[in-house]
Design an enzyme around this catalytic site. Structure first.
Site: not given
Ligand code: IPM
Ligand code: MG
Length: 367
Positions: A135, A199, A231, A255, A259
Site C-alpha cells: 500500500y 505468503k 490462501d 484488507d 472483508d
Molecule cells: C479499507 C478500505 C481501504 C483500504 C480503501 C478505501 C483505501 O478498503 O479500509 O479496508 O484498502 O484499506
Molecule cells: Mg477494505
C-alpha cells in the site's frame, strides 16, 4: 476531549449522522468538529485530504470517519482520488494498528451465508498492519501520466516492503490483544492464540514477516502462535472460522481477509474498526466502504459506525462504560427485531438508516 467528524462520501454522511446522534445522548462533554474528506473534499476544495482536514484530525483526540470513494472519481490521477484521504490520514497520524473484530451477534446467526453452527458465537479479531506493505510502496503506472491517460508505459508496479520495526510493533499489538482477550475469557475458553498470515512460500517480504513475528513471540510464552499462508487462511476462514482467535497480518492481506471475515458475521454493515497509533489515539470507521449505489436512500446500516463509536469511547476516550452502553443498546435493538436491508430476514422488521439510528438512541436513553 475533542472529536473530529469526517463523514466522507457515499453513505458516509448518513451513517455518521446516526453515530453522532448516539454520541449526543451519552451526555459526555466532548467537542466535535466536522470537515470534508475524500471525494466530497475534492469536489469542494480540489483535494481529497485538504490541509485543514488533516490539521483537524491531527489535533483531535479521536477521529470518527465514515467512508470515502465514488466511481465519479475513478479517472482522476491517483494522488487526487478519494482513497488517498484515508491512506493519508493513516500515514500522517501513524495509525499502524488496525483492529477489525468479526463478531457474530446471536440475533444475526441466520444472516450469515455460512451454516449457523459454523458462525454461532463467532468472535475473532483481525489485527491488520496499516501503514506499510504494498500500500505504501513505490507505485508506477497509468495514473502517473499527467493527463491521467495511459501513455504507453511498458509496465506497472508497486513495491511490497516491510521493515523490522514495523513488523515488531504490530506483532506486539497482536500478542497483547490475544492476552487481553484470554484474560476476559475470550476464544471459547481456549487459551490465547495468534495466527500470523503471510505468503512466506513465495514472497521475501513475508518470509521476513514470519521470522520477525516468531522472534517477537518469544516474549509471549503464554500465547500460542501459528502461521498460515494467506490462501489457506482464506479457506480456513470459511471452513472453520471459530478455530481462529487473533489473526495478525499485513496491510494487503488484512484488507482482503477482513472483508471475508466481516461477511461471516452476516453483513459487512455490522463491523466496526479502530486504527490506533503508538499513543492510542485513533481513527474509528466502519469496515465497509462508501457504497455509492445506495447513498442517500436511507437504507445503509449505521450499526458498524455506531459500534465504531463504541470502540472510540473505549480505546481513545477512556469511557468504557459508555462503550458498553452503546454496545448493549445495539444488542437490544437487534433483539427487538429491527433490521436494515442488509441483515433483514424473514420474520424481522425492515427499517431504514434513520430509524435504526433512532432505535439505538432510544435504547441508550432507556439504559
Ligand atoms: C479499507 C478500505 C481501504 C483500504 C480503501 C478505501 C483505501 O478498503 O479500509 O479496508 O484498502 O484499506
Ligand atoms: Mg477494505
Amino acid at each position: 476531549m475533542n472529536i473530529a467528524i469526517l463523514s466522507g462520501d457515499g453513505i458516509g454522511p448518513e451513517i455518521v449522522a446516526e453515530a453522532v446522534r448516539v454520541l449526543d445522548v451519552l451526555d459526555l462533554r466532548f467537542d466535535t468538529e466536522s470537515a470534508l474528506v475524500g471525494g466530497a473534499a475534492y469536489a469542494a476544495l480540489g483535494h481529497p485530504l485538504p490541509e485543514a482536514t488533516l490539521k483537524l484530525a491531527q489535533g483531535a483526540d479521536a477521529v470518527l470517519f465514515g467512508a470515502v470513494g465514488d466511481w465519479k472519481y475513478d479517472t482522476l490521477e491517483r494522488s487526487l482520488r478519494p482513497e488517498q484521504a484515508i491512506l493519508g490520514l493513516r500515514k500522517h497520524l501513524g495509525l499502524f494498528a488496525n483492529f477489525r473484530p468479526a463478531i457474530c451477534h446471536a440475533q444475526l446467526t441466520h444472516a450469515s451465508s455460512l451454516k449457523p453452527e459454523l458462525v454461532a458465537g463467532l468472535d475473532i479479531l483481525i489485527v491488520r498492519e496499516l501503514t506499510g506493505d504494498i500500500y505504501f510502496g513505490r507505485p508506477r503506472g497509468r495514473r502517473d501520466a499527467p493527463d491521467g491517460e495511459f501513455t504507453g508505459h511498458p509496465e506497472a508496479f508497486d513495491t511490497m516492503r516491510y521493515t523490522r520495526p514495523e513488523i515488531e510493533r504490530i506483532a506486539h499489538v497482536a500478542f497483547q490483544a490475544a492476552r487481553k482477550r484470554a484474560a476476559a475469557g475470550g476464544h471459547q475458553g481456549a487459551g490465547a492464540r495468534v495466527t500470523s498470515v503471510d505468503k512466506a512460500n513465495v514472497l521475501e517480504t513475508f518470509q521476513f514477516w514470519r521470522d520477525v513475528v516468531t522472534e517477537v513471540h518469544a516474549q509471549y510464552p503464554d500465547v500460542a502462535l501459528d502461521h498460515l499462508y494467506v490462501d489457506n487462511a482464506a479457506m480456513q476462514l470459511v471452513k472453520a472460522p471459530k478455530a481462529f482467535d487473533v489473526i495478525v497480518t499485513g496491510n494487503m492481506f488484512g484488507d482482503i481477509l477482513s472483508d471475508e471475515a466481516a461477511m461471516l458475521t452476516g453483513s459487512i454493515g455490522m463491523l466496526p474498526s479502530a486504527s490506533l497509533n503508538a499513543q492510542n489515539r485513533g481513527l474509528y470507521e466502519p469496515s465497509h466502504g462508501s457504497a455509492p449505489d445506495i447513498a442517500g436512500k436511507n437504507i445503509a446500516n449505521p450499526l458498524a459506525t455506531i459500534l465504531s463509536l463504541a470502540m472510540m469511547l473505549r480505546y481513545s476516550l477512556n469511557q468504557p462504560e459508555a462503550a458498553l452502553r452503546v454496545e448493549a443498546a445495539v444488542t437490544r435493538v437487534l433483539e427487538s427485531g429491527l433490521r436494515t436491508a442488509d441483515i433483514w430476514s424473514e420474520g424481522t422488521q425492515r427499517v431504514g438508516t434513520r430509524e435504526m439510528g433512532s432505535a439505538v438512541v432510544a435504547a441508550v436513553k432507556a439504559a
